[in-house]
Design a protein around this motif. Structure first.
Motif, PDB file in Angstrom:
ATOM      1  N   ILE A 231       0.839  -1.203   0.000  1.00  0.00           N
ATOM      2  CA  ILE A 231       0.000   0.000   0.000  1.00  0.00           C
ATOM      3  C   ILE A 231       0.873   1.252   0.000  1.00  0.00           C
ATOM      4  O   ILE A 231       0.604   2.226  -0.712  1.00  0.00           O
ATOM      5  CB  ILE A 231      -0.929   0.000   1.230  1.00  0.00           C
ATOM      6  CG1 ILE A 231      -1.953  -1.127   1.126  1.00  0.00           C
ATOM      7  CG2 ILE A 231      -1.638   1.349   1.381  1.00  0.00           C
ATOM      8  CD1 ILE A 231      -2.768  -1.330   2.387  1.00  0.00           C
ATOM      9  N   HIS A 232       1.919   1.221   0.806  1.00  0.00           N
ATOM     10  CA  HIS A 232       2.844   2.352   0.908  1.00  0.00           C
ATOM     11  C   HIS A 232       3.471   2.671  -0.448  1.00  0.00           C
ATOM     12  O   HIS A 232       3.518   3.837  -0.872  1.00  0.00           O
ATOM     13  CB  HIS A 232       3.921   2.010   1.937  1.00  0.00           C
ATOM     14  CG  HIS A 232       5.035   2.996   2.022  1.00  0.00           C
ATOM     15  ND1 HIS A 232       4.848   4.328   2.350  1.00  0.00           N
ATOM     16  CD2 HIS A 232       6.381   2.841   1.814  1.00  0.00           C
ATOM     17  CE1 HIS A 232       6.010   4.952   2.340  1.00  0.00           C
ATOM     18  NE2 HIS A 232       6.953   4.080   2.023  1.00  0.00           N
ATOM     19  N   ILE A 233       3.937   1.648  -1.146  1.00  0.00           N
ATOM     20  CA  ILE A 233       4.562   1.856  -2.456  1.00  0.00           C
ATOM     21  C   ILE A 233       3.537   2.369  -3.464  1.00  0.00           C
ATOM     22  O   ILE A 233       3.816   3.279  -4.260  1.00  0.00           O
ATOM     23  CB  ILE A 233       5.217   0.549  -2.960  1.00  0.00           C
ATOM     24  CG1 ILE A 233       6.359   0.129  -2.027  1.00  0.00           C
ATOM     25  CG2 ILE A 233       5.725   0.718  -4.388  1.00  0.00           C
ATOM     26  CD1 ILE A 233       7.473   1.152  -1.887  1.00  0.00           C
ATOM     27  N   LYS A 234       2.350   1.806  -3.429  1.00  0.00           N
ATOM     28  CA  LYS A 234       1.281   2.255  -4.334  1.00  0.00           C
ATOM     29  C   LYS A 234       0.992   3.739  -4.126  1.00  0.00           C
ATOM     30  O   LYS A 234       0.884   4.516  -5.080  1.00  0.00           O
ATOM     31  CB  LYS A 234       0.017   1.430  -4.095  1.00  0.00           C
ATOM     32  CG  LYS A 234      -1.164   1.784  -5.000  1.00  0.00           C
ATOM     33  CD  LYS A 234      -2.329   0.830  -4.735  1.00  0.00           C
ATOM     34  CE  LYS A 234      -3.476   1.065  -5.711  1.00  0.00           C
ATOM     35  NZ  LYS A 234      -4.238   2.278  -5.437  1.00  0.00           N
ATOM     36  N   ARG A 235       0.884   4.137  -2.871  1.00  0.00           N
ATOM     37  CA  ARG A 235       0.599   5.542  -2.567  1.00  0.00           C
ATOM     38  C   ARG A 235       1.759   6.455  -2.962  1.00  0.00           C
ATOM     39  O   ARG A 235       1.542   7.577  -3.433  1.00  0.00           O
ATOM     40  CB  ARG A 235       0.298   5.696  -1.080  1.00  0.00           C
ATOM     41  CG  ARG A 235      -1.069   5.163  -0.689  1.00  0.00           C
ATOM     42  CD  ARG A 235      -1.400   5.550   0.736  1.00  0.00           C
ATOM     43  NE  ARG A 235      -2.834   5.646   0.911  1.00  0.00           N
ATOM     44  CZ  ARG A 235      -3.421   6.252   1.928  1.00  0.00           C
ATOM     45  NH1 ARG A 235      -2.682   6.846   2.853  1.00  0.00           N
ATOM     46  NH2 ARG A 235      -4.718   6.291   2.036  1.00  0.00           N
ATOM     47  N   LEU A 236       2.972   5.990  -2.747  1.00  0.00           N
ATOM     48  CA  LEU A 236       4.142   6.777  -3.140  1.00  0.00           C
ATOM     49  C   LEU A 236       4.112   7.080  -4.635  1.00  0.00           C
ATOM     50  O   LEU A 236       4.337   8.218  -5.063  1.00  0.00           O
ATOM     51  CB  LEU A 236       5.430   6.014  -2.805  1.00  0.00           C
ATOM     52  CG  LEU A 236       6.052   6.195  -1.425  1.00  0.00           C
ATOM     53  CD1 LEU A 236       7.313   5.350  -1.316  1.00  0.00           C
ATOM     54  CD2 LEU A 236       6.369   7.661  -1.150  1.00  0.00           C
ATOM     55  N   ILE A 237       3.830   6.052  -5.418  1.00  0.00           N
ATOM     56  CA  ILE A 237       3.810   6.230  -6.873  1.00  0.00           C
ATOM     57  C   ILE A 237       2.676   7.161  -7.281  1.00  0.00           C
ATOM     58  O   ILE A 237       2.861   8.084  -8.086  1.00  0.00           O
ATOM     59  CB  ILE A 237       3.680   4.864  -7.583  1.00  0.00           C
ATOM     60  CG1 ILE A 237       4.900   3.985  -7.266  1.00  0.00           C
ATOM     61  CG2 ILE A 237       3.548   5.056  -9.096  1.00  0.00           C
ATOM     62  CD1 ILE A 237       4.759   2.547  -7.723  1.00  0.00           C
ATOM     63  N   GLU A 238       1.492   6.938  -6.729  1.00  0.00           N
ATOM     64  CA  GLU A 238       0.336   7.764  -7.096  1.00  0.00           C
ATOM     65  C   GLU A 238       0.550   9.230  -6.717  1.00  0.00           C
ATOM     66  O   GLU A 238       0.115  10.135  -7.436  1.00  0.00           O
ATOM     67  CB  GLU A 238      -0.919   7.220  -6.413  1.00  0.00           C
ATOM     68  CG  GLU A 238      -1.388   5.889  -6.990  1.00  0.00           C
ATOM     69  CD  GLU A 238      -2.537   5.266  -6.215  1.00  0.00           C
ATOM     70  OE1 GLU A 238      -3.286   4.477  -6.803  1.00  0.00           O
ATOM     71  OE2 GLU A 238      -2.670   5.570  -5.006  1.00  0.00           O
ATOM     72  N   ALA A 239       1.235   9.460  -5.598  1.00  0.00           N
ATOM     73  CA  ALA A 239       1.449  10.832  -5.134  1.00  0.00           C
ATOM     74  C   ALA A 239       2.558  11.547  -5.891  1.00  0.00           C
ATOM     75  O   ALA A 239       2.514  12.766  -6.065  1.00  0.00           O
ATOM     76  CB  ALA A 239       1.767  10.833  -3.638  1.00  0.00           C
ATOM     77  N   ASN A 240       3.556  10.790  -6.359  1.00  0.00           N
ATOM     78  CA  ASN A 240       4.746  11.416  -6.941  1.00  0.00           C
ATOM     79  C   ASN A 240       4.893  11.235  -8.444  1.00  0.00           C
ATOM     80  O   ASN A 240       5.736  11.889  -9.066  1.00  0.00           O
ATOM     81  CB  ASN A 240       5.999  10.865  -6.252  1.00  0.00           C
ATOM     82  CG  ASN A 240       6.084  11.272  -4.800  1.00  0.00           C
ATOM     83  OD1 ASN A 240       6.462  12.393  -4.481  1.00  0.00           O
ATOM     84  ND2 ASN A 240       5.717  10.362  -3.903  1.00  0.00           N
ATOM     85  N   VAL A 241       4.086  10.355  -9.021  1.00  0.00           N
ATOM     86  CA  VAL A 241       4.119  10.168 -10.478  1.00  0.00           C
ATOM     87  C   VAL A 241       2.683  10.312 -10.981  1.00  0.00           C
ATOM     88  O   VAL A 241       2.014   9.320 -11.300  1.00  0.00           O
ATOM     89  CB  VAL A 241       4.694   8.784 -10.859  1.00  0.00           C
ATOM     90  CG1 VAL A 241       5.002   8.727 -12.356  1.00  0.00           C
ATOM     91  CG2 VAL A 241       5.943   8.460 -10.052  1.00  0.00           C
ATOM     92  N   PRO A 242       2.174  11.539 -11.024  1.00  0.00           N
ATOM     93  CA  PRO A 242       0.752  11.765 -11.308  1.00  0.00           C
ATOM     94  C   PRO A 242       0.287  11.285 -12.677  1.00  0.00           C
ATOM     95  O   PRO A 242      -0.901  11.040 -12.873  1.00  0.00           O
ATOM     96  CB  PRO A 242       0.601  13.286 -11.169  1.00  0.00           C
ATOM     97  CG  PRO A 242       1.979  13.835 -11.338  1.00  0.00           C
ATOM     98  CD  PRO A 242       2.897  12.803 -10.783  1.00  0.00           C
ATOM     99  N   PHE A 243       1.207  11.159 -13.627  1.00  0.00           N
ATOM    100  CA  PHE A 243       0.798  10.713 -14.958  1.00  0.00           C
ATOM    101  C   PHE A 243       0.687   9.191 -15.042  1.00  0.00           C
ATOM    102  O   PHE A 243       0.250   8.646 -16.059  1.00  0.00           O
ATOM    103  CB  PHE A 243       1.773  11.224 -16.032  1.00  0.00           C
ATOM    104  CG  PHE A 243       3.180  10.704 -15.892  1.00  0.00           C
ATOM    105  CD1 PHE A 243       3.548   9.491 -16.463  1.00  0.00           C
ATOM    106  CD2 PHE A 243       4.136  11.426 -15.198  1.00  0.00           C
ATOM    107  CE1 PHE A 243       4.844   9.010 -16.341  1.00  0.00           C
ATOM    108  CE2 PHE A 243       5.432  10.957 -15.067  1.00  0.00           C
ATOM    109  CZ  PHE A 243       5.792   9.744 -15.641  1.00  0.00           C
ATOM    110  N   ALA A 244       1.074   8.489 -13.986  1.00  0.00           N
ATOM    111  CA  ALA A 244       1.023   7.028 -13.979  1.00  0.00           C
ATOM    112  C   ALA A 244      -0.272   6.539 -13.336  1.00  0.00           C
ATOM    113  O   ALA A 244      -0.846   7.200 -12.471  1.00  0.00           O
ATOM    114  CB  ALA A 244       2.215   6.460 -13.221  1.00  0.00           C
ATOM    115  N   THR A 245      -0.737   5.379 -13.767  1.00  0.00           N
ATOM    116  CA  THR A 245      -1.858   4.715 -13.105  1.00  0.00           C
ATOM    117  C   THR A 245      -1.340   3.417 -12.502  1.00  0.00           C
ATOM    118  O   THR A 245      -0.475   2.753 -13.076  1.00  0.00           O
ATOM    119  CB  THR A 245      -3.004   4.412 -14.080  1.00  0.00           C
ATOM    120  OG1 THR A 245      -2.515   3.630 -15.170  1.00  0.00           O
ATOM    121  CG2 THR A 245      -3.600   5.689 -14.620  1.00  0.00           C
TER     122      THR A 245
END
Length: 337
Positions: A231-245
């Motif tokens: 969950i932590h990694i998922k949130r990190l990516i969503e918060a810091n790589v906004p163009f990624a899904t």
């Protein structure tokens, strides 16, 4: 009570026969009398109940007259939520199509059942808020994992909606009124779903949880398990790589990948490992296989710790990228840009 405050009730009653109109008015009166006695002293809980039914009120009046008016307005909005015209259309398309008198009788019963569930929701609101807060961390984890965003940016919350219903049924007071459509015909179930009133208790849980998230600010779950780390990694990516899904894979049978990341025409399979000792080469083998299964461009293992020499050698051979939570964002951006 002015017609302006109960305009939806007035409109629906005008479409019913005299007999059914009177039955509906009696049902409304019973609901209002029952409700106004429950609102007083239960302001916060009542606001969450209103949100569960998508009724746009945030302030509860203090005086008796104001409470009675609010009860009538609530009754009026529930009539609006039932959407008589949509109900009638769905009824006519069903196998139960028949005389209008039967349609209207069913509608009155339908309203009585919905209003009973809403009253029950209000009765136990305060107790249920406490229960939801006790399970806040668990629910937050479940929400992150169950809410999926596909590579086109579409959000699929169906799994989360099911979990809300399941949690409410298992943990909240008033479970006997949970599914007021269970014994109703299929067309009623279809109509309730189309009007977003098929899961009031689940929506109540969501309303309380969303408000608690706002109040707490940063609600990243405490990392104590592999699921927490994912969950932590998922949130990190969503918060810091906004163009990624980011998509989560099934909890069982994930074929070696925990997360799938998409962006700019590229895709990444990620395995997240929360360990107390260095990650071995089995993780590298698993994500390498997952890359082929999910047909992604890249394979990444991310961990909170380090990797064994064997894992590093295997990664070099198989072209698997080894990351930590400290550099995963930099790696994701590099791979997708």
């Amino acid at each position: 009570m002015s017609d302006n405050l109960i305009r939806n009730i007035v409109e629906v009653r005008s479409k019913l026969s005299t007999e059914n109109s009177n039955k509906l008015l009696l049902a409304l009166g019973d609901f209002v009398n029952n409700l106004k006695s429950k609102i007083e002293g239960n302001n916060l809980g009542y606001i969450y109940c209103l949100r569960a039914a998508s009724i746009p009120f945030d302030d509860i009046p203090d005086d008796t007259t104001g409470l009675e008016e609010l009860a009538w307005v609530t009754a009026d909005f529930l009539i609006k939520r039932l959407n008589y015209d949509r109900y009638k259309t769905i009824y006519h398309l069903s196998d139960n199509a028949g005389h209008n008198e039967h349609i209207d009788s069913c509608f009155v019963v339908y309203y009585q059942m919905l209003s009973s569930q809403f009253s029950q929701l209000v009765s136990f609101a305060d107790l249920n808020i406490k229960t939801i807060n006790e399970y806040f961390d668990v629910l937050l984890r479940k929400k992150v994992l169950a809410t999926k965003t596909n590579k086109w940016g579409d959000i699929d919350s169906s799994a989360w909606d099911s979990l809300l219903h399941e949690f409410a049924y298992d943990k909240l007071m008033g479970a006997s009124f949970m599914s007021f459509t269970d014994d109703m015909p299929d067309y009623i179930k279809s109509h309730a779903k189309s009007c977003d009133i098929d899961n009031l208790y689940g929506r109540f849980v969501a309303a309380v949880l969303d408000e608690e998230i706002k109040q707490r600010g940063d609600c990243s779950p405490l990392i104590t398990t592999g699921e927490d780390f994912e969950i932590h990694i998922k949130r990190l990516i969503e918060a810091n790589v906004p163009f990624a899904t980011v998509e989560t894979t099934p909890r069982t049978g994930d074929d070696g990948a925990d997360l799938l990341v998409y962006g700019n025409g590229y895709s990444i399979a990620i395995q997240a490992k929360y360990y107390s000792s260095p990650v071995g080469n089995s993780a590298v083998q698993e994500i390498y296989s997952a890359k082929a299964i999910y047909q992604t461009n890249f394979a990444v293992v991310v961990t909170n710790i380090s990797y064994t020499k064997a894992a590093q050698e295997a990664a070099e051979t198989l072209k698997v990228i080894l990351a930590t939570e400290g550099n995963i964002i930099e790696i994701i951006k590099y791979l997708l840009e």
